[in-house]
Design a protein around this motif. Structure first.
Motif, short mmCIF file in Angstrom:
data_model
loop_
_atom_site.label_atom_id
_atom_site.label_comp_id
_atom_site.label_asym_id
_atom_site.label_seq_id
_atom_site.Cartn_x
_atom_site.Cartn_y
_atom_site.Cartn_z
N ALA A 108 1.16 -1.37 0.20
CA ALA A 108 0.04 0.17 0.15
C ALA A 108 1.24 1.54 0.11
O ALA A 108 1.49 1.59 0.66
N ILE A 109 0.80 2.20 -1.17
CA ILE A 109 1.68 3.60 -0.83
C ILE A 109 0.26 4.55 -1.30
O ILE A 109 -0.79 4.55 -2.03
N SER A 110 1.03 5.38 -0.33
CA SER A 110 -0.06 6.45 0.26
C SER A 110 -0.41 7.52 -1.40
O SER A 110 0.27 7.50 -2.13
N PRO A 111 -1.31 8.25 -1.09
CA PRO A 111 -1.50 9.53 -2.17
C PRO A 111 -0.30 10.24 -1.95
O PRO A 111 0.12 10.78 -3.04
N ARG A 112 -0.17 10.67 -1.00
CA ARG A 112 1.21 11.24 -0.71
C ARG A 112 2.76 11.16 -1.37
O ARG A 112 3.54 11.59 -2.03
N GLU A 113 2.51 9.39 -1.00
CA GLU A 113 4.08 9.05 -1.27
C GLU A 113 3.42 8.47 -2.94
O GLU A 113 4.88 9.68 -3.83
N LEU A 114 2.59 8.43 -3.24
CA LEU A 114 2.70 8.33 -5.35
C LEU A 114 2.70 10.03 -5.63
O LEU A 114 3.50 9.87 -6.98
N GLU A 115 2.17 10.90 -5.19
CA GLU A 115 3.06 12.39 -5.84
C GLU A 115 4.32 12.39 -5.86
O GLU A 115 4.49 12.57 -6.53
N VAL A 116 5.02 11.85 -4.48
CA VAL A 116 6.57 12.29 -4.36
C VAL A 116 7.02 11.06 -5.26
O VAL A 116 7.88 11.31 -6.27
N LEU A 117 6.69 9.44 -5.91
CA LEU A 117 6.92 8.87 -6.26
C LEU A 117 6.75 8.51 -7.63
O LEU A 117 7.64 9.08 -8.77
N ARG A 124 13.72 13.90 -10.38
CA ARG A 124 13.71 15.45 -9.66
C ARG A 124 14.38 15.05 -8.34
O ARG A 124 14.21 14.15 -8.09
N SER A 125 14.99 16.15 -7.57
CA SER A 125 15.99 15.99 -6.88
C SER A 125 15.04 15.61 -5.86
O SER A 125 13.22 16.66 -5.44
N SER A 126 15.41 15.56 -4.52
CA SER A 126 14.12 15.76 -3.15
C SER A 126 14.26 17.12 -2.91
O SER A 126 12.59 17.64 -2.97
N LYS A 127 15.11 18.13 -3.13
CA LYS A 127 15.19 19.37 -2.52
C LYS A 127 13.50 19.84 -3.45
O LYS A 127 12.80 20.70 -3.63
N GLN A 128 13.41 19.17 -5.60
CA GLN A 128 13.27 20.13 -6.35
C GLN A 128 11.65 20.30 -6.03
O GLN A 128 9.96 20.21 -6.35
N ILE A 129 11.68 18.02 -5.61
CA ILE A 129 10.20 17.93 -5.22
C ILE A 129 9.44 18.33 -3.64
O ILE A 129 8.52 18.46 -4.12
N ALA A 130 10.48 18.74 -2.81
CA ALA A 130 9.61 19.46 -2.16
C ALA A 130 9.21 21.16 -2.15
O ALA A 130 8.06 22.12 -1.71
N SER A 131 9.83 21.67 -3.23
CA SER A 131 9.78 22.85 -3.32
C SER A 131 8.31 23.12 -4.53
O SER A 131 7.72 23.34 -4.28
N GLU A 132 8.16 21.26 -4.78
CA GLU A 132 6.84 21.35 -5.98
C GLU A 132 6.01 21.08 -5.57
O GLU A 132 4.64 21.96 -5.37
N LEU A 133 5.81 20.48 -4.24
CA LEU A 133 4.41 19.48 -3.41
C LEU A 133 4.57 20.99 -1.66
O LEU A 133 3.73 20.41 -1.39
N VAL A 140 10.36 14.73 2.42
CA VAL A 140 10.31 14.05 0.52
C VAL A 140 11.50 12.52 1.01
O VAL A 140 10.93 11.53 0.39
N ASP A 141 12.75 13.00 1.87
CA ASP A 141 13.19 11.09 2.08
C ASP A 141 12.28 10.50 3.09
O ASP A 141 13.10 9.74 2.92
N ASN A 142 11.70 11.10 4.13
CA ASN A 142 10.81 9.84 4.90
C ASN A 142 9.70 8.95 3.81
O ASN A 142 10.21 7.77 4.25
N HIS A 143 9.08 9.75 2.93
CA HIS A 143 8.62 9.11 2.06
C HIS A 143 9.02 7.69 1.01
O HIS A 143 8.96 6.87 0.85
N ARG A 144 10.29 8.85 0.50
CA ARG A 144 11.08 7.65 0.00
C ARG A 144 11.95 6.67 0.42
O ARG A 144 11.52 6.07 0.11
N GLN A 145 12.02 6.76 1.77
CA GLN A 145 12.28 5.89 2.74
C GLN A 145 11.20 3.92 2.81
O GLN A 145 11.95 3.59 2.52
N ARG A 146 10.32 5.76 2.92
CA ARG A 146 8.98 4.21 3.54
C ARG A 146 8.44 3.89 2.34
O ARG A 146 8.52 2.29 2.42
N MET A 147 8.72 4.14 1.73
CA MET A 147 8.68 3.60 -0.43
C MET A 147 9.72 2.43 -1.04
O MET A 147 9.31 1.29 -1.10
N LEU A 148 11.33 2.74 -0.63
CA LEU A 148 11.91 2.05 -0.36
C LEU A 148 11.78 0.40 0.60
O LEU A 148 11.93 -0.23 0.11
N GLN A 149 11.57 0.48 2.28
CA GLN A 149 10.74 -0.34 2.37
C GLN A 149 9.61 -1.15 2.23
O GLN A 149 9.96 -2.63 1.82
#
Length: 169
Positions: A108-117, A124-133, A140-149
């Motif tokens: 299960a990947i959350s809607p916000r994680e899907l946006e980051v994905l 895009r980098s974490s910094k660019q994604i953070a700026s967009e969202l 952003v890094d936390n979302h990425r780490q959770r999805m990696l796991q």
């Protein structure tokens, strides 16, 4: 196979109310022969549609993406991602007409994680994604780490590859 997947999607989406439709996303992964006679893997995403007063789809907007650099083999398939219930169904077609559904359970990947994905898939980098969202880079890094796991991926590239193969993007 393409027509079988499309017919299945259109037949089912027309009976769904507008609020629910915004949570359902269909993607088809199929090999298509180009004009040079070479096969390419194409990802067909149903982005939006216009329906008549009875809910029948009149026009549809689709996005075609060459994913041959990511997907090299496997059967043609369609995924239907449900961001409200955090599920993803996979459908396969072997005879060009009959669809059968996979019983595979996906993380299960959350809607916000899907946006980051989706942003990760564009490079895009974490910094660019953070700026967009409009969120913190650490978030952003936390979302990425959770999805990696969740996906047992070892890198962002592997995560994006998994997401494409699984139908999340």
């Amino acid at each position: 196979q393409m027509f079988a997947f499309t017919n299945h999607w259109m037949a089912n989406i027309q009976h769904v109310n507008e609020e629910r439709k915004s949570h359902l996303h269909a993607t088809i992964y199929i090999r298509i022969k180009n004009k040079e006679g070479l096969y390419k893997w194409i990802m067909v995403q149903f982005v939006d549609s216009i329906a008549d007063e009875n809910g029948n789809v009149l026009y549809g907007l689709t996005l075609l993406t060459d994913i041959s650099h990511v997907k090299k083999e496997g059967p043609a398939m369609m995924s239907i991602l449900d961001t409200q219930h955090e599920t993803c169904q996979h459908f396969f077609c072997s005879d060009g007409q009959t669809l059968f559904q996979s019983n595979e359970v996906l993380p299960a990947i959350s809607p916000r994680e899907l946006e980051v994905l989706a942003y990760l898939a564009t490079g895009r980098s974490s910094k660019q994604i953070a700026s967009e969202l409009n969120i913190a880079t650490k978030t952003v890094d936390n979302h990425r780490q959770r999805m990696l796991q969740k996906t047992n991926s070892k890198s962002t590239g592997e995560l994006v590859s998994f997401a494409i193969k699984a139908g999340y993007i």
